[in-house]
Design a protein around this motif. Structure first.
Motif, PDB file in Angstrom:
ATOM      1  N   LEU A  53       0.829  -1.204   0.000  1.00  0.00           N
ATOM      2  CA  LEU A  53       0.000   0.000   0.000  1.00  0.00           C
ATOM      3  C   LEU A  53       0.864   1.255   0.000  1.00  0.00           C
ATOM      4  N   LYS A  54       1.945   1.244   0.791  1.00  0.00           N
ATOM      5  CA  LYS A  54       2.842   2.411   0.851  1.00  0.00           C
ATOM      6  C   LYS A  54       3.457   2.700  -0.520  1.00  0.00           C
ATOM      7  N   SER A  55       3.835   1.643  -1.246  1.00  0.00           N
ATOM      8  CA  SER A  55       4.447   1.849  -2.560  1.00  0.00           C
ATOM      9  C   SER A  55       3.411   2.309  -3.589  1.00  0.00           C
ATOM     10  N   TYR A  56       2.120   2.037  -3.298  1.00  0.00           N
ATOM     11  CA  TYR A  56       1.067   2.436  -4.236  1.00  0.00           C
ATOM     12  C   TYR A  56       0.667   3.909  -4.074  1.00  0.00           C
ATOM     13  N   LEU A  57       0.749   4.436  -2.874  1.00  0.00           N
ATOM     14  CA  LEU A  57       0.221   5.779  -2.591  1.00  0.00           C
ATOM     15  C   LEU A  57       0.709   6.868  -3.550  1.00  0.00           C
ATOM     16  N   PRO A  58       2.005   6.905  -3.924  1.00  0.00           N
ATOM     17  CA  PRO A  58       2.432   7.963  -4.866  1.00  0.00           C
ATOM     18  C   PRO A  58       1.861   7.778  -6.270  1.00  0.00           C
TER      19      PRO A  58
END
Length: 338
Positions: free
Chosen positions: A102-107
Motif C-alpha cells: 500500500l505504501k508503494s502504491y500511494l504515490p
C-alpha cells in the motif's frame, strides 16, 4: 505534507484538491464538515452511489483499497474513496493489510481519484503508513479549538444569522461550553430559537438554555474540593448524576483532572512555562492553563493522596465492597479534609 485544517476548506473552495489525505484529530464536527465539503466538490449528487466509495478499515484489504482507487469515475472527472479507521494507522491497531504494498502504491494514485484515510480514533504518528501518507499526500490534524478561536467562530456564526452575543456573555459561554464544536453549534441553534426576534443573546439566555459541559462542572467540583467546600462539591456531583452521568466516567474525569493538576504543578515548580508544559504533556494549552490555575489550591501531597483515593474508590466499587454513589460521595468528603 502536514497542513492546518482551515487550509483544506480554502483548497476545496478554490478547487485545489489533492489525490491523498489523512484526516485525524479530536475535533470531529469540523472533520466531518471537511469530508462533506470534499464530497460535494468532487461528486455530483445524482452520481454519489457510483463515484463515492466508503470502505470500513477494519474489513478492507490492500486489494480493496487499490481497486477502489483504480476504478474510473462515471460521468465525472474525479471520484472519492474514503477508508475509515484503518487499524494500520491507529494507536494500538493491528495491521490487517499489506502495508509495504500500500505504501508503494500511494504515490501512484490516479489523478481521477481522491483517497481519504479518515480516522475517528487516535492515530499513531510513528507508524510507517502515517509517514508514507505524510510524504505522498496531505496529513491534516483537526485539533480542538482554543477558547479565542471558539469565540471567533461563535461571533461569525451568529453574524450570518443577524445575531450577536454580549461580550461578557460570550466570555461566560466559552468558559462553560467545553471545546466540542458540534455541541457548541447545537447550543447556538437553541439560543437563536430561544431569543426569537431579539438580536442579542445575554447571559440570562445562556443560563436558561445551555447545560454546561461535563468537563466544566467537574472542573468546578475539583475546585470546590481544593477550597475544602465539601457541600458545594457534593451539590455539583448530584447535579451531574441527575443529568445521567455515569459514576465510573465521573470518577475517571475527577482522577484525570487531579492528575493534570499534579503534573502541571510539578513541572511548573521545575521552572517550565505553560507552553512547555502543554508540549511535554501533549495537552491542549487551555487545559494546562486551567490546571495551573487550580494547582494553587493543592499541595503536591494532597494531590498524591487524591489520586490514591480515586484508585481506592474505583477498586472498591468494582469489587462490590462499596456502593457506587456512596463511594464517590465519600471520595469527595475525604479529599475535602484538611
Amino acid at each position: 505534507m502536514k497542513a492546518g485544517y482551515m487550509e483544506i476548506f480554502e483548497d476545496i473552495k478554490k478547487g485545489r484538491i489533492d489525490r491523498l489525505y489523512l484526516f485525524y484529530g479530536q475535533e470531529g464536527y469540523v472533520k466531518e464538515q471537511a469530508l462533506s465539503q470534499l464530497s460535494q466538490a468532487l461528486v455530483a449528487l445524482g452520481l454519489k452511489d457510483l463515484n463515492y466509495q466508503v470502505l470500513d478499515g477494519e474489513a478492507a484489504s490492500t486489494d480493496d483499497i487499490i481497486n477502489a482507487c483504480e476504478t474510473l469515475p462515471f460521468m465525472s472527472d474525479r471520484r472519492l474513496v474514503v477508508v475509515k479507521d484503518l487499524p494500520a494507522l491507529l494507536q494500538g491497531g493491528r495491521s490487517n493489510i499489506d502495508e509495504d504494498r500500500l505504501k508503494s502504491y500511494l504515490p501512484r494514485i490516479p489523478s481521477s481519484t481522491c483517497l481519504v484515510f479518515y480516522c475517528t480514533e487516535e492515530v499513531n504518528k510513528r507508524k510507517g503508513l502515517f509517514t508514507a501518507v505524510d510524504k505522498a499526500g496531505k496529513v491534516i490534524e483537526f485539533e480542538l479549538l482554543k477558547p479565542e478561536e471558539i469565540a471567533t467562530w461563535i461571533r461569525s456564526t451568529l453574524k450570518r444569522h443577524g445575531k450577536q452575543m454580549e461580550p461578557s456573555a460570550l466570555k461566560y459561554y466559552v468558559s462553560i461550553a467545553g471545546n466540542r464544536l458540534e455541541d457548541i453549534y447545537n447550543d447556538i441553534q437553541k439560543l437563536m430559537v430561544y431569543i426569537g426576534d431579539r438580536d442579542v443573546i445575554t447571559r440570562a439566555d445562556i443560563d436558561k438554555v445551555v447545560t454546561p459541559a461535563v468537563e466544566y462542572t467537574v472542573f468546578q467540583l475539583v475546585e470546590a474540593i481544593g477550597v475544602k467546600k465539601a457541600d458545594q462539591a457534593l451539590v455539583l456531583l448530584h447535579q451531574l448524576l441527575a443529568e445521567g452521568q455515569n459514576i465510573f466516567a465521573l470518577l475517571a474525569l475527577i482522577a484525570r483532572q487531579v492528575r493534570i493538576i499534579f503534573q502541571c504543578k510539578g513541572l511548573a515548580e521545575k521552572g517550565l512555562s505553560a507552553g512547555e508544559i502543554a508540549q511535554k504533556l501533549g495537552l491542549h494549552p487551555y487545559v494546562v492553563k486551567k490546571g495551573l490555575e487550580q494547582s494553587r489550591y493543592f499541595s503536591m501531597e494532597q494531590l498524591k493522596r487524591g489520586l490514591k483515593e480515586c484508585l481506592k474508590v474505583d477498586y472498591g466499587i468494582k469489587s462490590g465492597r462499596i456502593q457506587q454513589r456512596l463511594g464517590i460521595e465519600m471520595l469527595i468528603i475525604n479529599m475535602c479534609k484538611k
